[in-house]
Each structure stands twice: as C-alpha cells, then as structure tokens.
Write an enzyme that holds these catalytic residues in place. Structure first.
Site, PDB file in Angstrom:
ATOM      1  N   CYS A 234      18.593   2.289   4.139  1.00 55.80           N
ATOM      2  CA  CYS A 234      17.823   1.048   4.184  1.00 55.80           C
ATOM      3  C   CYS A 234      18.481  -0.025   3.319  1.00 55.80           C
ATOM      4  CB  CYS A 234      16.409   1.331   3.670  1.00 55.80           C
ATOM      5  SG  CYS A 234      15.423  -0.139   3.430  1.00 55.80           S
TER       6      CYS A 234
ATOM      7  N   CYS B  51      11.695  -1.972   8.266  1.00 52.29           N
ATOM      8  CA  CYS B  51      11.583  -0.839   7.335  1.00 52.29           C
ATOM      9  C   CYS B  51      12.118   0.421   8.014  1.00 52.29           C
ATOM     10  CB  CYS B  51      10.116  -0.685   6.948  1.00 52.29           C
ATOM     11  SG  CYS B  51       9.733   0.837   6.095  1.00 52.29           S
TER      12      CYS B  51
ATOM     13  N   GLN C 272      -2.957  11.182   9.638  1.00 56.36           N
ATOM     14  CA  GLN C 272      -1.674  11.494   8.996  1.00 56.36           C
ATOM     15  C   GLN C 272      -0.625  10.470   9.413  1.00 56.36           C
ATOM     16  OE1 GLN C 272      -1.106  13.704   6.716  1.00 56.36           O
ATOM     17  NE2 GLN C 272      -2.721  15.228   6.904  1.00 56.36           N
TER      18      GLN C 272
ATOM     19  N   GLU D 107     -16.678  15.515   6.181  1.00 60.60           N
ATOM     20  CA  GLU D 107     -15.881  14.316   5.900  1.00 60.60           C
ATOM     21  C   GLU D 107     -16.782  13.227   5.309  1.00 60.60           C
ATOM     22  OE1 GLU D 107     -12.695  13.007   6.052  1.00 60.60           O
ATOM     23  OE2 GLU D 107     -13.635  11.079   5.625  1.00 60.60           O
TER      24      GLU D 107
ATOM     25  N   CYS E 139      -1.354  17.131  -0.435  1.00 60.31           N
ATOM     26  CA  CYS E 139      -0.297  16.118  -0.497  1.00 60.31           C
ATOM     27  C   CYS E 139       0.070  15.836  -1.948  1.00 60.31           C
ATOM     28  CB  CYS E 139      -0.731  14.841   0.225  1.00 60.31           C
ATOM     29  SG  CYS E 139      -2.283  14.184  -0.382  1.00 60.31           S
TER      30      CYS E 139
HETATM   31  N1  SAH Z   1      -7.701  16.752   7.506  1.00 57.38           N
HETATM   32  C1  SAH Z   1      -7.522  15.404   7.936  1.00 57.38           C
HETATM   33  C2  SAH Z   1      -7.741  14.360   6.838  1.00 57.38           C
HETATM   34  C3  SAH Z   1      -7.090  14.612   5.524  1.00 57.38           C
HETATM   35  S1  SAH Z   1      -7.094  13.241   4.417  1.00 57.38           S
HETATM   36  C4  SAH Z   1      -6.187  15.218   8.603  1.00 57.38           C
HETATM   37  O1  SAH Z   1      -5.303  16.058   8.488  1.00 57.38           O
HETATM   38  O2  SAH Z   1      -5.992  14.199   9.263  1.00 57.38           O
HETATM   39  C5  SAH Z   1      -8.436  13.508   3.378  1.00 57.38           C
HETATM   40  C6  SAH Z   1      -9.758  13.126   3.992  1.00 57.38           C
HETATM   41  O3  SAH Z   1     -10.767  13.450   3.035  1.00 57.38           O
HETATM   42  C7  SAH Z   1      -9.947  11.642   4.309  1.00 57.38           C
HETATM   43  O4  SAH Z   1     -10.401  11.521   5.634  1.00 57.38           O
HETATM   44  C8  SAH Z   1     -11.024  11.177   3.316  1.00 57.38           C
HETATM   45  O5  SAH Z   1     -11.869  10.191   3.863  1.00 57.38           O
HETATM   46  C9  SAH Z   1     -11.773  12.457   3.055  1.00 57.38           C
HETATM   47  N2  SAH Z   1     -12.460  12.582   1.757  1.00 57.38           N
HETATM   48  C10 SAH Z   1     -12.134  12.059   0.564  1.00 57.38           C
HETATM   49  N3  SAH Z   1     -12.942  12.503  -0.405  1.00 57.38           N
HETATM   50  C11 SAH Z   1     -13.833  13.342   0.194  1.00 57.38           C
HETATM   51  C12 SAH Z   1     -14.911  14.139  -0.289  1.00 57.38           C
HETATM   52  N4  SAH Z   1     -15.246  14.140  -1.570  1.00 57.38           N
HETATM   53  N5  SAH Z   1     -15.584  14.887   0.614  1.00 57.38           N
HETATM   54  C13 SAH Z   1     -15.252  14.906   1.921  1.00 57.38           C
HETATM   55  N6  SAH Z   1     -14.234  14.176   2.418  1.00 57.38           N
HETATM   56  C14 SAH Z   1     -13.532  13.402   1.572  1.00 57.38           C
END
Ligand code: SAH
Length: 446
Positions: free
Chosen positions: A71, A158, A281, A331, A401
C-alpha cells in the site's frame, strides 16, 4: 536508557500492536515499524520504569522478514501495522501471539497452537469501510486516522478495502465540496459531515453508502443521491444522525435517502441480510474458513442443543443448525436479532431461535450440549462464564478476536473443569495485527 539518546539495538519480537521489541540491558524497547531480525538505530522518545519506546531512525541491518508494503499509504496510515512484514511471517507471529497470551495470561502450559490459516489472496478483503471526514487547511480529507492520532490521512484506494470504494469516496468528496457542506470538527463539535461508512457485498453486486452527519438534515441530499446513483452497484444510500460527542461512529437513528437499508451477502451456501448497525464479519472469505473449523470441532451429530452467544445476525447459528437438533442464539443489538430471524427464514432454517439480550443476563432454561461464544474484543463477562459452567455443556467453542481476553476467559474455564483441546488461529485481518482464534474447550468428566 536515556531519553533523546540514540542506540543500536537488535529487534527480537513483536508486540500485540505489531511493533518491534528489542531488549537493551534487560529493558524492553518498543519500536513501531521495526521487525524481528532488524538491527536498528533508534532514538529513545520515552523511558518508563520497565520499558522504553524508540523511534526507528535507520536500519543497520534489515530483517529477512521485511517486505515492500503493497500500500502506498503504509507509512502514514494507521489502519494497517504490518504492511512492511512478509505475509508468511505475519501468520507466524499471530500464532505466537495467541500462544504467548494463552501461556502468560491463561496460565495454560505447553499449549499447542496450530499454524495460522492464511488467506489465499490477502488483499481487498474488507467488506466494511468507515472513513472519518475532516477538513485541514480548507481541504476535505476522507481516509483513515494516522497511527495514534486523529489526523486523517486522505486515501484514494485502500489495499485491504473493496476496490469499488475509491469511486464512492471521490463522489462524496466532490459532493461535499461543490455543495459547501460543512465538515465536522472534533474539537468544536461543529460541522455536519462526520464519517462515510460503506458496506460492500462480496457475492452480490450491492453496496450500502452511509453518510454520518452531526445533525438532522443534509442540504442538497438529492444531489448526493444522483451522484451516487451514477456509480454501479450502490443499492442503498443512507444518512446516520450522530450528534453525540466522542468516538462512536454510528448512532441509532438512520434515514434512508434511496434504495434499501440493508445489503445481502453470502457465507458458503447461506445468504444473509445485513443492516447498517448489525455486526457482520469484515472478511467473509475467511469467515467461511473459521466457521468450518468451529463446525468441525463442535462435531455435531444432529441430536445436540446448541447455544450461540453473541450471535450477531445469526451467521454461526445457521451454520450449526444444519447439524444440530436446535440452536438458540443470543444477541444484544435489536437490529441484529431482527436480521437473524429474517436470515433463518431466507435460508429456510426452522430449528433456530434468537433471543434479544445481554449474554450475561440470560437465564438458561435448558441444558445445552455445546456452547459457542463469539464475543467482542472485551471477551465474556465472568457472570456469563459462570452461567455456562453451571449449565455444564460437554463442549465450549470459543471464537475470539482478541487473544488476551480469550486467554483470560480460557483460564476461568480451565479453573472450572474445562480443558483446551484445540487452538486454531485464522487470519481474518491480513496486514493488521489482529488475529481471530477458534478454541475448543472440553468438559472434564470426573
Ligand atoms: N457471531 C457473530 C457476531 C460476532 S460479533 C458473527 O460471527 O457474525 C459480537 C456480537 O456480540 C455483536 O453482534 C454484538 O452486537 C454482540 N454483543 C456485544 N456484547 C454483547 C453482550 N453482552 N451480549 C450479547 N451480545 C453482545
């Protein structure tokens, strides 16, 4: 070490932010931009009790792990920290980072961490871009923050972002300039245009463009719509109204100027509806790889009841549902739960149920055989881990992550009767210091 003095040091490691680490008379010296194997001339810019920070002045010897950054903005933009590191070495160092965290924070001894799974073509992978918009000396800057700063580096293209975005950024820039739209100033909290957020679909010719404004109305909104309509593949034009101070990019309130307020995309065979505020993601190609690993370690037979906590728009839940008796997703964001329910319908999957709420607040009314968690960077709340331990599933599949919070949570599970069976890092974020990891924890039966 003495501040402002120059030293020659050998770089031996990388820290969690992708910077080089040297040792000088027992003291750790952090050197942004340095790579293990470098012999570097540095100027010490900070001395703390147990570490120092050095500015890389010159390479006396360049590491074999160095590469020419793909980049052109690499030196200025704070978005990627590993552009100057060969891809193979990025993978190795991510594996080491996971192992270090599990051993140091998780106190798990001699843990086997598998080699990081590479992305086959590790560029232009991101499906979401969030550009701050600022004005410097009368010039509109749309790009990314420089490292450790809120100075925006103007970006045309980017390397890890979607290739279609350059034209969108260009159109927004011209629209703002031609219509003399005021630009947000963080210090004064004045000015309208604040951020540009783009969500791209990888599998369909769709993109959502959202201008985040510090106010209710955007003057000449129709002109913006017309300019963006001229670009192929834009299926939704939105305004998000964020009048709060601070770093949060998107607020609750959104207005649709044109088209749809969601995009569709696929992971493997499954199709997903994704709204502006829902988590998805950022690298769908590697997400498929990650989910296949999660599915593999879950080793479902069709008779299990599965909990998918932090389920977002239900992506993992729907993957698991094909091989489980029933999946319950939890969620916290209402829009994501709404998307999750729609996604179950779109894919014709009936053995799932989605619950809106914080994972740590849900009361589990049934026994789960497998619990999958995929929390944000801060990891799981201890209360939630306690709930899982009490529920005693045979397996917990932890997708993370952030290796540091993963290690903290793994330690808790380990202390409460679970052993680490498999640790698989997956490279979801090439050229950055971030790494995604899938860990299988199995309950000891005594
Ligand atoms: N498993 C999904 C999302 C992962 S990201 C995937 O792979 O796409 C993490 C997610 O947790 C987000 O959607 C966020 O809104 C949610 N989140 C954050 N804090 C939370 C909590 N205390 N309880 C439940 N969900 C939560």
């Amino acid at each position: 070490m003495i501040k402002n003095e120059e030293y020659i040091v050998e770089v031996i490691d990388i820290n969690a932010n992708g910077g080089g680490v040297a040792k000088y008379e027992g003291m750790a010296v952090f050197i942004p931009g340095a790579v293990p194997g470098d012999v570097a001339k540095v100027k010490i810019i900070k001395v703390a009790k147990s570490y120092a920070v050095g500015k890389l002045l010159e390479l006396v010897e360049a590491s074999e792990h160095r590469a020419e950054p793909p980049c052109v903005y690499a030196a200025k933009c704070g978005g990627c920290v590993a552009q100057h590191i060969k891809y193979e070495f990025q993978l190795k160092y991510k594996q080491k980072q996971v192992k270090d965290c599990l051993e140091r924070i998780g106190k798990i001894r001699e843990v086997e961490v598998l080699p990081t799974i590479a992305m086959e073509n590790p560029i232009h992978y991101r499906n979401k871009a969030q550009y701050p918009i600022r004005e410097v000396d009368g010039k509109i800057q749309i790009g990314f923050y420089a490292a450790k700063s809120h100075q925006v580096v103007d970006i045309e293209d980017c390397v890890i972002g979607n290739q279609k975005n350059g034209a969108i950024v260009d159109a927004i820039r011209k629209f703002l300039k031609d219509n003399k739209i005021s630009i947000y100033n963080e210090a004064t909290h004045k000015g309208l245009a604040r951020h540009l957020v783009i969500r791209n679909s990888i599998n369909f010719d769709e993109a959502m463009v959202c201008l985040v404004i510090n106010g209710k109305k955007l003057p000449h909104a129709q002109d913006l719509v017309e300019r963006l309509r001229a670009i192929p593949g834009i299926t939704g034009i939105l305004l998000n109204h964020n009048t709060a101070k601070g770093n949060v990019i998107l607020a609750e309130q959104t207005t649709t100027l044109d088209g749809r307020d969601y995009i569709m995309d696929k992971i493997g065979e499954l199709t997903f509806k994704i709204s502006l505020l829902s988590f998805f993601q950022v690298n769908p190609v590697q997400t498929k790889v990650l989910y296949d690993i999660a599915l593999g370690v879950a080793a479902l037979t069709g008779s299990e009841t599965v909990l998918d906590a932090y389920c977002g728009i239900g992506t993992i839940s729907l993957f698991l549902a094909k091989e489980a008796k029933r999946v319950v997703g939890v969620e916290a964001i209402p829009q994501a739960v709404a998307n999750a329910n729609e996604n179950a319908q779109i894919n014709g999957i009936a053995n799932v149920e989605f619950v809106l709420g914080n994972a740590e607040d849900v009361v589990l009314g049934e026994k789960f055989d497998v619990v999958v968690v995929d929390p944000p960077r801060k990891g799981c709340e201890e209360d939630f881990l306690k709930t899982i331990v009490a529920n005693a599933p045979a397996k917990m599949v932890y997708i993370s992550c952030d290796p540091a919070t993963l290690a903290r949570d793994v330690k808790f599970m380990y202390e409460n009767g679970y052993v680490v069976n498999k640790v698989q890092p997956v490279d979801m974020f090439p050229y950055t210091s971030h790494v995604e990891t899938c860990v299988l924890l199995s309950r000891l039966t005594t």
